[in-house]
Structures are given as structure tokens and as C-alpha cells.
Design an enzyme around this catalytic site. Structure first.
Site, short mmCIF file in Angstrom:
data_model
loop_
_atom_site.label_atom_id
_atom_site.label_comp_id
_atom_site.label_asym_id
_atom_site.label_seq_id
_atom_site.Cartn_x
_atom_site.Cartn_y
_atom_site.Cartn_z
N SER A 113 0.84 -1.19 0.00
CA SER A 113 0.00 0.00 0.00
C SER A 113 0.88 1.24 0.00
O SER A 113 2.03 1.21 0.47
CB SER A 113 -0.89 0.02 1.24
OG SER A 113 -1.60 1.23 1.36
N TYR B 84 -2.88 0.10 10.64
CA TYR B 84 -2.99 -0.43 9.28
C TYR B 84 -1.75 -0.07 8.47
O TYR B 84 -1.15 -0.92 7.80
CB TYR B 84 -4.24 0.11 8.58
CG TYR B 84 -4.26 -0.21 7.10
CD1 TYR B 84 -4.63 -1.48 6.67
CD2 TYR B 84 -3.89 0.74 6.15
CE1 TYR B 84 -4.62 -1.80 5.31
CE2 TYR B 84 -3.88 0.43 4.79
CZ TYR B 84 -4.25 -0.84 4.38
OH TYR B 84 -4.23 -1.15 3.05
#
Length: 223
Positions: A136, A148
Site C-alpha cells: 500500500s 494499518y
């Protein structure tokens, strides 16, 4: 050349889009996720000759072993493994976050990926195959208190470590790092975000490179 591709987190979003693009390009896909009903619908769409649905929770190693066994039994080999299963945060930051969500994110986004990689390596060394990890943009920037984001920093480093481990074996590792993608990952539509098909095109590009080409990572962000 047709490849056999195993995709985790394949029931929707990026995983499902990559499956569709892979079959369109002439490849076979083993599709794994917790949502068997969605997988069955996708398999029906893609055709039983092209796709196999496998129910699997990546946080359980025995289920992952069974996933690999079923894929090999059905297709005969595995050429590409896409460790794509992932989970997002239920709230922003650490202070406002939920500790059970922290635990589940780490189990799915990190532990589950390591288990997938462990089972994938013998198959990919045998086939001269390719391991793809979903990273990501969150693993390339700092986001205030984001657990996250930290799980994706792990993926960034782990992909490099796997590439070092597989050096000289003929197997390759690529870490695909999307920016925001409009998927069921979010509760509401993100009109300015990437689309799953954008990531799928990058995925197909990576896995169809000749054996002498190595792509350690791909960053793909919304403009």
C-alpha cells in the site's frame, strides 16, 4: 504462456479484478477467501475450466495448507501466488482504534501473508514462479498512529526479505503498492480513487514479464 495463479482475498475488489483479467489473458485461477458464496459466483462467471473456488481463512495455517493442496490437485501446479487478503482499520489512529481490530489486522495482513509465503515457496521454486504481495501507499508514508499503515510497512520490508531468500532459485517477488482504491474495503464510494481494474493491469504486467526481468515493487497511485 498460460499460468496457474492462486489468489487470496479473491472474492471482491482487487482480488476479483485480478482474477477476471488473468482469465481474460488466458490464465487459470484458484480463488480463495472466506466468502465461499461470492467465490462460487465468480467461478461461475469465469467458467469451471478456468477457475476453482476454495474457502479459506488465511489466519489458519491448516486451511492455507488445504488451499494449496486443492489448487495443485485441481490444476497440477502453481505458477503465481498473490497474497492479497487484507483488512482495514475500523477507526483512525492508535488512541481511537479498537484493540481487537489491531489484532485482526495484524493476523490477516501480516501473519496470514507469512503463512501464504511459506506454503508458496516450494511450489514457486519448482515452477520458477512469482509471489505477489499487496502492499500500500500507506507503507511508504507516515499516517498518524495508523496500525494499518504499520502492517503495510511490514509488507514492504517482508517483500524485500523474501526476494533475498529466493535469490538464485528462479522464483521472483513483487510488491504492488496501490494508493486508495474504490473497493468494498470502504463503506462508501471513493470517486477520486483508483479502480480495482487499475491494479489488475499492473498485476498482469508483472506476472507476464520474461524470466530475466525482476520487478521488486510497483507504486500505483491516483493522479
Amino acid at each position: 504462456m498460460s499460468k496457474v495463479i492462486l489468489i487470496t482475498g479473491a472474492s471482491s475488489g482487487i482480488g476479483a479484478a485480478c482474477a477476471r483479467h488473468a482469465v481474460k489473458a488466458g490464465h487459470k485461477v484458484a480463488l480463495a477467501a472466506r466468502s465461499l458464496d461470492k467465490l462460487n459466483d465468480l467461478t461461475e462467471e469465469l467458467g469451471d475450466d478456468n477457475a476453482l473456488a476454495i474457502e479459506c481463512d488465511v489466519t489458519y495455517p491448516d486451511q492455507q495448507k488445504a488451499m494449496f493442496d486443492k489448487a495443485v490437485e485441481h490444476f497440477g501446479q502453481i505458477d503465481v501466488v498473490f497474497a492479497n487478503a487484507g483488512l482495514g482499520a475500523s477507526a483512525k489512529g492508535t488512541e481511537n482504534g479498537d484493540v481487537e481490530n489491531f489484532k485482526e489486522m495484524i493476523l490477516v495482513n501480516n501473519y496470514g501473508v507469512t503463512v501464504t509465503a511459506k506454503h508458496a515457496i516450494p511450489h514457486l521454486k519448482k515452477s520458477g514462479g512469482h509471489l505477489i504481495l499487496t502492499g500500500s501507499k500507506a507503507g511508504h508514508i507516515n499516517i498518524d498512529g495508523s496500525v494499518y499503515g504499520a502492517t503495510k510497512w511490514f509488507i514492504r520490508g517482508y517483500a524485500d526479505n523474501l526476494a533475498a531468500e529466493l535469490s538464485g532459485t528462479g522464483a521472483r517477488v513483487t510488491n504492488i503498492n496501490p494508493g486508495m482504491v474504490d473497493t468494498p474495503f470502504f463503506d462508501e464510494e471513493k470517486p477520486d480513487a483508483l479502480r480495482p481494474d487499475d491494479i489488475a493491469r499492473a498485476f498482469i504486467y508483472a506476472i507476464e514479464q520474461p524470466s530475466h526481468v525482476e520487478i521488486p515493487s510497483i507504486q500505483i497511485y491516483p493522479k
